[in-house]
Design a protein around this motif. Structure first.
Motif, PDB file in Angstrom:
ATOM      1  N   ALA A  66      -1.733  10.046  -4.372  1.00 53.90           N
ATOM      2  CA  ALA A  66      -2.231   8.665  -4.450  1.00 53.90           C
ATOM      3  C   ALA A  66      -2.145   7.975  -3.095  1.00 53.90           C
ATOM      4  CB  ALA A  66      -1.438   7.893  -5.491  1.00 53.90           C
ATOM      5  N   GLU A  67      -1.059   8.190  -2.384  1.00 57.86           N
ATOM      6  CA  GLU A  67      -0.915   7.574  -1.055  1.00 57.86           C
ATOM      7  C   GLU A  67      -1.913   8.165  -0.059  1.00 57.86           C
ATOM      8  OE1 GLU A  67       3.512   6.300  -0.011  1.00 57.86           O
ATOM      9  OE2 GLU A  67       3.424   8.380  -0.717  1.00 57.86           O
ATOM     10  N   ARG A  70      -5.379   6.496  -1.037  1.00 57.97           N
ATOM     11  CA  ARG A  70      -5.440   5.029  -1.016  1.00 57.97           C
ATOM     12  C   ARG A  70      -4.976   4.448   0.313  1.00 57.97           C
ATOM     13  NH1 ARG A  70      -2.680   3.786  -6.959  1.00 57.97           N
ATOM     14  NH2 ARG A  70      -4.293   4.818  -8.225  1.00 57.97           N
ATOM     15  N   GLU A  71      -3.956   5.024   0.922  1.00 61.41           N
ATOM     16  CA  GLU A  71      -3.391   4.500   2.153  1.00 61.41           C
ATOM     17  C   GLU A  71      -3.247   5.646   3.162  1.00 61.41           C
ATOM     18  OE1 GLU A  71       0.262   2.917   0.774  1.00 61.41           O
ATOM     19  OE2 GLU A  71      -0.636   1.130  -0.098  1.00 61.41           O
TER      20      GLU A  71
END
Length: 309
Positions: A66-67, A70-71
């Protein structure tokens, strides 16, 4: 002839001294031309891109999927909060079979690198110092070998190796590594040996030393910087080599790190373990990056010494 005429004749006979040549400007003190400025901008942009890519690789190896999506350029947080920052590295090491592959890669690269330099050094010395008839043509022939992409010969090479049962065999891959790396290494060391002084070699000949002894006792110690440079460059290239290992190796027990990573890719993507996949890439890339950073000055020195003549 009057005194004035005598003085004029003497003055005309004296050669006119030329004005001293204007010294060249020190490096870095010259004004930037538009072309040089453009070149500097391109170099710095390329450097910045590579640094950003390296940061993304290292940061992504400590992130959950997810990181990563997303980032992508933020510092990793979740795994550190969980207290398992190296979870991706542990997953990659255990599931990609990097333990055996690491040992195979170290032994294969070390053996191939030592053999490449051991064969190339006397060949380069003979081409550059012994006055062998046709040495210039042979040197050009070696240079032509550098310009042939190994991808163009990989199919006939595989067929030939299969006929002598050396596919899926580490010794066969070792032979391929050595054969394909010889042209560059011979060419590099030829330039380096040419830059060495002639006086020591002549002194050894006066003392009665044979060409073999002169090479072993006099020239090899002088060429140590070039030999180390050749070994480092070959080691980095073979460590990261993937295509040949992919073509010639099929058994897991024979996999190199790059080949094991390629097999690990499908499993990691299927399980959405993108952090583990990035960690696997980091395991392969970072050792050679650290080696290059530590020995960069020696590599550059060896290459520039070889350009002396």
């Amino acid at each position: 002839m009057t005194v004035v005429e005598t003085q004029a004749t003497a003055a005309a006979a004296v050669p006119v001294r030329k004005a001293p040549r204007k010294p060249k400007a020190a490096p870095g003190s010259r004004k930037l031309s538009p072309l040089r400025l453009l070149g500097l901008i391109v170099v710095w942009l390329f450097t910045a891109f590579n640094i950003l890519l390296l940061y993304w690789l290292i940061a992504g190896s400590f992130k959950v999927p997810a990181e990563i999506f997303r980032e992508p350029f933020q510092l990793p947080v979740i795994l550190f909060q969980r207290g398992t920052p190296f979870a991706n590295y542990i997953y990659a090491w255990n599931n990609a079979g990097f333990g055996d592959a690491f040992l195979v890669t170290v032994l294969l690269v070390a053996a191939a690198t030592v053999t490449i330099v051991a064969v190339s050094a006397p060949a380069a010395y003979a081409l550059s110092r012994l006055g062998v008839r046709g040495s210039g043509a042979m040197t050009n022939f070696v240079a032509i070998g550098m310009g042939v992409p190994f991808q163009t010969v990989i199919i006939p090479l595989f067929v030939s190796m299969a006929k002598i049962h050396l596919t899926d065999n580490l010794f066969g891959l070792y032979l391929v590594y050595v054969a394909l790396s010889l042209p560059f290494t011979v060419f590099l060391l030829t330039g380096f040996f040419r830059s060495l002084p002639d006086e020591l070699e002549e002194a050894a000949a006066i003392d009665g030393a044979s060409p073999v002894r002169t090479f072993r006792s006099v020239m090899l110690p002088l060429a140590r910087g070039g030999l180390i440079t050749a070994m480092i460059i070959n080691a980095i290239g073979l460590w990261n080599e993937t295509l040949l290992a992919l073509v010639f190796l099929q058994t897991n027990a024979h996999f190199t790190l790059a080949r094991a990573l390629f097999s690990f890719y499908n499993a990691a993507v299927y399980q959405s373990q993108y952090g583990g996949l990035i960690a696997g890439v980091a395991i392969i890339v970072l050792p050679m990056l650290v080696l290059y950073l530590v020995l960069a000055r020696r590599i550059i020195t060896g290459l520039t010494l070889g350009a002396g003549k």
